[in-house]
Scaffold this motif. Structure first.
Motif, PDB file in Angstrom:
ATOM      1  N   ALA A 173      27.534  98.784  13.353  1.00  0.00           N
ATOM      2  CA  ALA A 173      28.711  99.190  12.570  1.00  0.00           C
ATOM      3  C   ALA A 173      29.824  98.155  12.623  1.00  0.00           C
ATOM      4  O   ALA A 173      30.546  97.947  11.630  1.00  0.00           O
ATOM      5  CB  ALA A 173      29.230 100.534  13.080  1.00  0.00           C
ATOM      6  N   PHE A 174      29.976  97.464  13.770  1.00  0.00           N
ATOM      7  CA  PHE A 174      31.040  96.472  13.892  1.00  0.00           C
ATOM      8  C   PHE A 174      30.856  95.321  12.897  1.00  0.00           C
ATOM      9  O   PHE A 174      31.820  94.820  12.327  1.00  0.00           O
ATOM     10  CB  PHE A 174      31.087  95.920  15.322  1.00  0.00           C
ATOM     11  CG  PHE A 174      31.561  96.923  16.337  1.00  0.00           C
ATOM     12  CD1 PHE A 174      32.912  97.174  16.506  1.00  0.00           C
ATOM     13  CD2 PHE A 174      30.654  97.619  17.125  1.00  0.00           C
ATOM     14  CE1 PHE A 174      33.358  98.095  17.441  1.00  0.00           C
ATOM     15  CE2 PHE A 174      31.086  98.545  18.054  1.00  0.00           C
ATOM     16  CZ  PHE A 174      32.446  98.786  18.217  1.00  0.00           C
ATOM     17  N   PHE A 175      29.614  94.917  12.684  1.00  0.00           N
ATOM     18  CA  PHE A 175      29.352  93.781  11.791  1.00  0.00           C
ATOM     19  C   PHE A 175      29.460  94.181  10.322  1.00  0.00           C
ATOM     20  O   PHE A 175      29.948  93.405   9.497  1.00  0.00           O
ATOM     21  CB  PHE A 175      27.979  93.188  12.099  1.00  0.00           C
ATOM     22  CG  PHE A 175      27.876  92.638  13.496  1.00  0.00           C
ATOM     23  CD1 PHE A 175      28.452  91.428  13.820  1.00  0.00           C
ATOM     24  CD2 PHE A 175      27.238  93.360  14.491  1.00  0.00           C
ATOM     25  CE1 PHE A 175      28.382  90.923  15.111  1.00  0.00           C
ATOM     26  CE2 PHE A 175      27.158  92.871  15.785  1.00  0.00           C
ATOM     27  CZ  PHE A 175      27.737  91.646  16.095  1.00  0.00           C
ATOM     28  N   VAL A 176      29.015  95.377   9.995  1.00  0.00           N
ATOM     29  CA  VAL A 176      29.106  95.843   8.608  1.00  0.00           C
ATOM     30  C   VAL A 176      30.562  96.031   8.205  1.00  0.00           C
ATOM     31  O   VAL A 176      31.004  95.547   7.145  1.00  0.00           O
ATOM     32  CB  VAL A 176      28.319  97.155   8.433  1.00  0.00           C
ATOM     33  CG1 VAL A 176      28.529  97.721   7.028  1.00  0.00           C
ATOM     34  CG2 VAL A 176      26.832  96.928   8.693  1.00  0.00           C
ATOM     35  N   ILE A 177      31.342  96.713   9.041  1.00  0.00           N
ATOM     36  CA  ILE A 177      32.752  96.944   8.721  1.00  0.00           C
ATOM     37  C   ILE A 177      33.520  95.629   8.718  1.00  0.00           C
ATOM     38  O   ILE A 177      34.367  95.380   7.853  1.00  0.00           O
ATOM     39  CB  ILE A 177      33.367  97.942   9.720  1.00  0.00           C
ATOM     40  CG1 ILE A 177      32.685  99.308   9.585  1.00  0.00           C
ATOM     41  CG2 ILE A 177      34.872  98.088   9.492  1.00  0.00           C
ATOM     42  CD1 ILE A 177      33.071 100.300  10.665  1.00  0.00           C
ATOM     43  N   GLY A 178      33.221  94.745   9.688  1.00  0.00           N
ATOM     44  CA  GLY A 178      33.889  93.451   9.733  1.00  0.00           C
ATOM     45  C   GLY A 178      33.624  92.623   8.493  1.00  0.00           C
ATOM     46  O   GLY A 178      34.517  91.941   7.976  1.00  0.00           O
ATOM     47  N   PHE A 179      32.394  92.660   7.984  1.00  0.00           N
ATOM     48  CA  PHE A 179      32.052  91.940   6.761  1.00  0.00           C
ATOM     49  C   PHE A 179      32.914  92.412   5.593  1.00  0.00           C
ATOM     50  O   PHE A 179      33.482  91.606   4.847  1.00  0.00           O
ATOM     51  CB  PHE A 179      30.571  92.152   6.433  1.00  0.00           C
ATOM     52  CG  PHE A 179      30.104  91.469   5.170  1.00  0.00           C
ATOM     53  CD1 PHE A 179      29.486  90.233   5.221  1.00  0.00           C
ATOM     54  CD2 PHE A 179      30.286  92.068   3.929  1.00  0.00           C
ATOM     55  CE1 PHE A 179      29.063  89.600   4.062  1.00  0.00           C
ATOM     56  CE2 PHE A 179      29.869  91.441   2.762  1.00  0.00           C
ATOM     57  CZ  PHE A 179      29.253  90.205   2.833  1.00  0.00           C
ATOM     58  N   VAL A 180      33.009  93.719   5.434  1.00  0.00           N
ATOM     59  CA  VAL A 180      33.782  94.282   4.318  1.00  0.00           C
ATOM     60  C   VAL A 180      35.257  93.879   4.427  1.00  0.00           C
ATOM     61  O   VAL A 180      35.880  93.479   3.434  1.00  0.00           O
ATOM     62  CB  VAL A 180      33.635  95.821   4.287  1.00  0.00           C
ATOM     63  CG1 VAL A 180      34.576  96.431   3.249  1.00  0.00           C
ATOM     64  CG2 VAL A 180      32.191  96.207   3.985  1.00  0.00           C
ATOM     65  N   LEU A 181      35.805  93.961   5.628  1.00  0.00           N
ATOM     66  CA  LEU A 181      37.229  93.629   5.807  1.00  0.00           C
ATOM     67  C   LEU A 181      37.496  92.152   5.558  1.00  0.00           C
ATOM     68  O   LEU A 181      38.484  91.792   4.915  1.00  0.00           O
ATOM     69  CB  LEU A 181      37.669  94.024   7.216  1.00  0.00           C
ATOM     70  CG  LEU A 181      37.693  95.527   7.523  1.00  0.00           C
ATOM     71  CD1 LEU A 181      38.009  95.763   8.996  1.00  0.00           C
ATOM     72  CD2 LEU A 181      38.703  96.246   6.641  1.00  0.00           C
ATOM     73  N   LEU A 182      36.629  91.269   6.069  1.00  0.00           N
ATOM     74  CA  LEU A 182      36.833  89.837   5.877  1.00  0.00           C
ATOM     75  C   LEU A 182      36.671  89.447   4.408  1.00  0.00           C
ATOM     76  O   LEU A 182      37.417  88.601   3.899  1.00  0.00           O
ATOM     77  CB  LEU A 182      35.854  89.045   6.741  1.00  0.00           C
ATOM     78  CG  LEU A 182      35.926  87.513   6.613  1.00  0.00           C
ATOM     79  CD1 LEU A 182      37.316  86.994   6.971  1.00  0.00           C
ATOM     80  CD2 LEU A 182      34.864  86.843   7.483  1.00  0.00           C
ATOM     81  N   ALA A 183      35.720  90.052   3.717  1.00  0.00           N
ATOM     82  CA  ALA A 183      35.482  89.720   2.312  1.00  0.00           C
ATOM     83  C   ALA A 183      36.715  90.004   1.457  1.00  0.00           C
ATOM     84  O   ALA A 183      36.906  89.378   0.404  1.00  0.00           O
ATOM     85  CB  ALA A 183      34.276  90.502   1.788  1.00  0.00           C
ATOM     86  N   ARG A 184      37.554  90.925   1.902  1.00  0.00           N
ATOM     87  CA  ARG A 184      38.737  91.320   1.125  1.00  0.00           C
ATOM     88  C   ARG A 184      39.947  90.416   1.371  1.00  0.00           C
ATOM     89  O   ARG A 184      40.977  90.584   0.726  1.00  0.00           O
ATOM     90  CB  ARG A 184      39.109  92.764   1.462  1.00  0.00           C
ATOM     91  CG  ARG A 184      38.060  93.787   1.020  1.00  0.00           C
ATOM     92  CD  ARG A 184      38.347  95.157   1.624  1.00  0.00           C
ATOM     93  NE  ARG A 184      39.666  95.648   1.266  1.00  0.00           N
ATOM     94  CZ  ARG A 184      39.945  96.354   0.172  1.00  0.00           C
ATOM     95  NH1 ARG A 184      38.969  96.641  -0.682  1.00  0.00           N
ATOM     96  NH2 ARG A 184      41.168  96.781  -0.074  1.00  0.00           N
ATOM     97  N   VAL A 185      39.864  89.463   2.321  1.00  0.00           N
ATOM     98  CA  VAL A 185      41.005  88.609   2.654  1.00  0.00           C
ATOM     99  C   VAL A 185      41.000  87.350   1.775  1.00  0.00           C
ATOM    100  O   VAL A 185      40.061  86.548   1.859  1.00  0.00           O
ATOM    101  CB  VAL A 185      40.974  88.192   4.137  1.00  0.00           C
ATOM    102  CG1 VAL A 185      42.167  87.286   4.458  1.00  0.00           C
ATOM    103  CG2 VAL A 185      40.998  89.417   5.042  1.00  0.00           C
ATOM    104  N   PRO A 186      42.024  87.127   0.936  1.00  0.00           N
ATOM    105  CA  PRO A 186      42.134  85.888   0.153  1.00  0.00           C
ATOM    106  C   PRO A 186      42.681  84.761   1.027  1.00  0.00           C
ATOM    107  O   PRO A 186      43.893  84.564   1.133  1.00  0.00           O
ATOM    108  CB  PRO A 186      43.095  86.264  -0.971  1.00  0.00           C
ATOM    109  CG  PRO A 186      43.957  87.340  -0.381  1.00  0.00           C
ATOM    110  CD  PRO A 186      43.112  88.074   0.629  1.00  0.00           C
ATOM    111  N   VAL A 187      41.808  83.999   1.657  1.00  0.00           N
ATOM    112  CA  VAL A 187      42.239  83.062   2.691  1.00  0.00           C
ATOM    113  C   VAL A 187      43.072  81.900   2.141  1.00  0.00           C
ATOM    114  O   VAL A 187      43.945  81.377   2.837  1.00  0.00           O
ATOM    115  CB  VAL A 187      41.031  82.529   3.490  1.00  0.00           C
ATOM    116  CG1 VAL A 187      40.390  83.637   4.301  1.00  0.00           C
ATOM    117  CG2 VAL A 187      40.010  81.862   2.591  1.00  0.00           C
TER     118      VAL A 187
END
Length: 449
Positions: free
Chosen positions: A420-434
């Motif tokens: 769950a940590f990797f799935v949720i982390g993926f979704v959160l990081l994908a949403r960041v406009p770096v």
């Protein structure tokens, strides 16, 4: 000033920067043997066996009068060490920024941790409480020292060099871990030939990591230099008050905060895998200590190439996309780990190879990506928050792992919960406009990020 003079000064600056970078790499070389030999390989299974030796007829130990299943004691102690770190890291980061003197604080943390690790030689019999105390001190010390170490990165490497410099640092660390594990493997496997008991061999391996840590810390302390910062001379903050002030400052840079939150989530999974994999291998899969050492050695060797290889991928695809790809690989690898058959070291080695290929790169690129999101003059303060996301907030994974085992008695259920940590982390990081996050931090945007 003539052209030749300017060119000579530029050359001198590059030479000095390279020298300082090489010194910086050596702290990874120094402290990574703790993470590898102690936290990942030896201490988990050994402290668990010590706790089981001290357990009552129902398999429980009672630290501070609290009933704890002996098999969960190590995971709970890791969580406790992380919580201790939370109180210390903000003060260390603020003190470094306020005084501009990181090296004395780095030395203090490094040698406190190295001393505690060396003291693990005396962990025998049923001294599980001593083991828990030394683990808390050592783990908190390495976490705080990494705040100071990481905060040097924006100062010793211009933006275009940071992915490569950060990746080389991780590669140095994994190379050191590999070298020490080879020595540990020889000593442990042939302990009878050396006239040592198995317990004594393990305790020597633990203590040797502390001696290594202390000895090689001398290199970065000699080569790194302190610099005045924009925060120098400001009134000191304390603990949570300083952390609250840092978070308030970050609220003006919500994209930096969003990245930190994503990193907090997926790195919690990474840190838990690192600390609990040997327990899973020994207790659930029934693998020998020698097998675990070889598996972790495989992780270390492949992590060197993985860190450097993912650094090259980042130059083509950008750090964010490369990290996202690594999180997909983590998810697949852990899912496969749930189905590993007991007593089959070959499949455990395959799992270790998968972890090694993504471990160093995902951590190195996360560090270099964050360095672009830090305002100038607040490096140590912001990296204290980063380190809390790295090690300081990585208490939920071990706690979940320990609770799952305590409730189900199955390490397989515990390991699969970490997906769950990797799935949720993926979704959160994908949403960041770096790219916008870099601009908000006041820095020019690199061509690839």
């Amino acid at each position: 000033m003539g052209t030749e003079t300017v060119r000579a000064q530029a050359t001198d600056e590059v030479t000095e920067r390279r020298r300082e970078q090489r010194g910086w790499y050596f702290y990874d070389w120094a402290c990574s043997v703790y993470s590898t030999s102690v936290l990942t390989v030896f201490l988990g299974p050994y402290l668990t066996s010590v706790a089981k030796h001290a357990a009552d007829a129902d398999g429980f130990v009672h630290p501070l009068g609290i009933p704890v299943r002996a098999g969960s004691f190590f995971a709970y102690t890791v969580s406790a060490s992380v919580i201790v770190s939370i109180f210390v890291m903000p003060m260390a980061g603020a003190a470094a920024d306020r005084t501009g003197r990181k090296k004395p604080l780095l030395a203090l943390c490094a040698y406190l941790g190295a001393t505690a690790t060396t003291g693990m030689f005396f962990l025998d019999g049923d001294r599980y409480l001593l083991g828990g105390l030394l683990l808390i001190v050592a783990n908190a010390s390495v976490a705080v020292s990494m705040v100071l170490y990481n905060s040097y990165l924006p100062q010793i490497a211009p933006p275009e060099e940071r992915d490569a410099v950060s990746s080389r640092g991780w590669a140095f660390g994994y190379a050191a871990g590999s070298l020490m594990l080879v020595v540990n493997l020889v000593l442990y496997s042939a302990h009878e030939s050396f006239g040592l008991s198995e317990s004594t061999a393990v305790r020597i391996c633990l203590a040797s990591a502390g001696i290594w840590w202390g000895a090689f810390t001398l290199v970065p302390l000699k080569r790194l230099r302190d610099r005045p910062t924009a925060s120098a001379g400001q009134a000191p903050g304390h603990g949570w008050r300083q952390l609250a002030a840092t978070v308030r400052d970050m609220r003006g840079k919500p994209l930096t905060l969003a990245f930190l939150f994503a990193y907090l989530v997926y790195n919690d999974g990474i840190q838990t895998v690192i600390s609990q994999a040997s327990v899973y291998g020994s207790q659930e899969l029934g693998l020998s200590q020698s097998t675990l050492i070889v598996a972790v050695l495989l992780v270390q060797v492949l992590a060197v190439g993985g860190a450097l290889g993912m650094g090259r991928l980042a130059r083509t695809y950008g750090a964010k996309r490369t990290i996202l790809g690594s999180l997909v690989a983590w998810t697949v690898t852990l899912g496969a780990g749930y189905f590993l058959p007991a007593g089959a070291p070959v499949w455990f080695f395959v799992l270790a190879a998968g972890i090694g290929l993504v471990l160093g790169g995902s951590q190195a690129l996360s560090r270099s990506l964050f360095s672009h999101l830090v305002p100038s003059g607040k490096e140590a303060e912001y990296f204290s928050a980063y380190e809390m996301s790295d090690r300081g907030m990585s208490w939920l994974g071990p706690l979940l792992f320990g609770l799952t085992y305590q409730l189900t008695g199955s390490y397989r259920d515990a390991i699969i919960s970490l997906v769950a940590f990797f799935v949720i982390g993926f979704v959160l990081l994908a949403r960041v406009p770096v790219r916008q996050a870099v601009r908000d931090a006041g820095h020019p945007v690199p061509d690839r990020i």
